[in-house]
Motif scaffolding. Structure first.
Motif, PDB file in Angstrom:
ATOM      1  N   MET A   1      28.471  50.449  30.680  1.00 20.40           N
ATOM      2  CA  MET A   1      28.139  49.443  31.772  1.00 20.40           C
ATOM      3  C   MET A   1      27.423  48.256  31.271  1.00 20.40           C
ATOM      4  N   ASN A   2      27.915  47.079  31.496  1.00 14.92           N
ATOM      5  CA  ASN A   2      27.078  45.700  31.297  1.00 14.92           C
ATOM      6  C   ASN A   2      26.169  45.547  32.510  1.00 14.92           C
ATOM      7  N   PHE A   3      25.358  44.588  32.319  1.00 14.83           N
ATOM      8  CA  PHE A   3      24.292  44.181  33.237  1.00 14.83           C
ATOM      9  C   PHE A   3      25.127  44.020  34.865  1.00 14.83           C
ATOM     10  N   LEU A   4      26.172  43.370  34.831  1.00 18.10           N
ATOM     11  CA  LEU A   4      26.759  43.054  36.226  1.00 18.10           C
ATOM     12  C   LEU A   4      27.475  44.297  36.780  1.00 18.10           C
ATOM     13  N   ARG A 171      42.582  31.260  28.377  1.00 16.41           N
ATOM     14  CA  ARG A 171      41.674  32.178  27.971  1.00 16.41           C
ATOM     15  C   ARG A 171      40.954  32.443  29.201  1.00 16.41           C
ATOM     16  N   LEU A 172      40.809  33.779  29.567  1.00 17.81           N
ATOM     17  CA  LEU A 172      40.195  34.247  30.854  1.00 17.81           C
ATOM     18  C   LEU A 172      39.226  35.271  30.422  1.00 17.81           C
ATOM     19  N   GLU A 173      37.748  35.069  30.865  1.00 14.20           N
ATOM     20  CA  GLU A 173      36.746  35.978  30.679  1.00 14.20           C
ATOM     21  C   GLU A 173      36.317  36.521  31.961  1.00 14.20           C
ATOM     22  N   SER A 174      36.477  37.607  32.024  1.00 12.06           N
ATOM     23  CA  SER A 174      35.823  38.292  33.329  1.00 12.06           C
ATOM     24  C   SER A 174      34.550  38.959  33.071  1.00 12.06           C
ATOM     25  N   LEU A 175      33.451  39.119  33.314  1.00 10.69           N
ATOM     26  CA  LEU A 175      32.089  39.838  33.318  1.00 10.69           C
ATOM     27  C   LEU A 175      32.342  41.130  33.610  1.00 10.69           C
ATOM     28  N   ALA A 176      33.222  41.338  34.722  1.00 12.30           N
ATOM     29  CA  ALA A 176      33.347  43.087  35.206  1.00 12.30           C
ATOM     30  C   ALA A 176      34.880  42.865  35.777  1.00 12.30           C
ATOM     31  N   ILE A 177      35.502  43.702  35.305  1.00 10.00           N
ATOM     32  CA  ILE A 177      36.844  43.831  35.973  1.00 10.00           C
ATOM     33  C   ILE A 177      36.849  45.210  36.816  1.00 10.00           C
ATOM     34  N   VAL A 178      37.074  45.127  38.173  1.00  5.30           N
ATOM     35  CA  VAL A 178      37.303  46.158  38.957  1.00  5.30           C
ATOM     36  C   VAL A 178      38.532  46.803  38.796  1.00  5.30           C
ATOM     37  N   ARG A 191      37.075  48.602  34.492  1.00  4.76           N
ATOM     38  CA  ARG A 191      38.224  48.692  33.156  1.00  4.76           C
ATOM     39  C   ARG A 191      37.217  48.439  32.125  1.00  4.76           C
ATOM     40  N   GLN A 192      37.301  49.494  31.101  1.00 11.41           N
ATOM     41  CA  GLN A 192      36.606  49.249  29.879  1.00 11.41           C
ATOM     42  C   GLN A 192      37.138  47.918  29.216  1.00 11.41           C
ATOM     43  N   GLN A 193      36.049  47.293  28.689  1.00  6.88           N
ATOM     44  CA  GLN A 193      36.472  45.910  28.027  1.00  6.88           C
ATOM     45  C   GLN A 193      36.162  46.187  26.491  1.00  6.88           C
TER      46      GLN A 193
END
Ligand code: 5GP
Length: 193
Positions: A1-4, A171-178, A191-193
């Motif tokens: 998991m990343n920080f967010l 180009r769409l970058e989402s820091l966290a995808i639920v 979601r695993q990114q």
């Protein structure tokens, strides 16, 4: 998991109706060091792009867009929600349906602050059905500006917005995808990114 993702798992609250509350650190009370980290992360992801302006929508987008704009050293412009009908001319206008309030707002940006020379990074806190982002894209396009990309703090991957925006070729970058969430147990899956 990343920080967010870690912070969402710790402090996010799942509400009925597919709503994720993050008002202890992002939407009401704000963790400023987390905001700064979000700013640095979007800067890292879009570093190769020539960004001249960061564009968002009031109110909660402003807190995310501010540290991003600071990292890029460019102005941040936020679309304002407006009730008046007689605003065309000086303003770019788009209609945005609010996911949380279920009402429609006209959002406006002054023509002074967005031009055909601009290369825009669009930022918002949440992505659900994509109405807010499509409104911002339409405003950028009305100005003749180039949309370099879109950055979202929390995408709800089980709603259609992410697919719609990516299918449009942005180009769409989402820091966290639920990926999914359960209002009864409060569990959130990413979601695993
Ligand atoms: P969309 O336009 O993509 O349907 O919804 C995005 C907008 O609705 C965001 O600007 C955000 O303010 C709000 N929003 C959508 N879903 C949520 C949610 O689960 N929690 C919170 N706090 N805001 C949300």
């Amino acid at each position: 998991m990343n920080f967010l993702e870690e912070r969402i798992a710790k402090d996010g609250i799942v509400k009925p109706g597919n709503v994720l509350k993050v008002d202890s650190f992002l939407n009401h009370q704000m963790d400023i060091s987390l905001m700064d980290e979000i700013g640095r992360e979007f800067h890292r992801r879009f570093e190769g792009s020539c960004i001249t302006k960061v564009l968002t929508i009031e109110a909660s987008g402003i807190a995310i867009a501010y540290p991003v704009a600071r990292e890029f050293g460019v102005p941040m412009v936020f679309a304002k929600k407006s009730k008046s009908i007689n605003i065309e001319g000086e303003m770019y206008v788009a209609e945005v349906e609010s996911f949380t309030h279920k009402n429609k707002n006209q959002v406006i940006v002054s023509k002074k602050f967005l031009t055909a020379e601009d290369h825009v990074l669009i930022i918002d806190d949440f992505l659900a059905n994509g109405c807010a982002l499509q409104g911002l894209i339409s405003i950028a396009e009305s100005a003749g500006a180039t949309v370099e990309g879109l950055g979202i703090a929390i995408e709800k991957g089980f709603q259609i917005g992410g697919r719609v925006i990516r299918n449009l070729g942005y180009r769409l970058e989402s820091l966290a995808i639920v990926e999914s969430m359960d209002a009864q147990t409060g569990t959130i899956w990413f979601r695993q990114q």
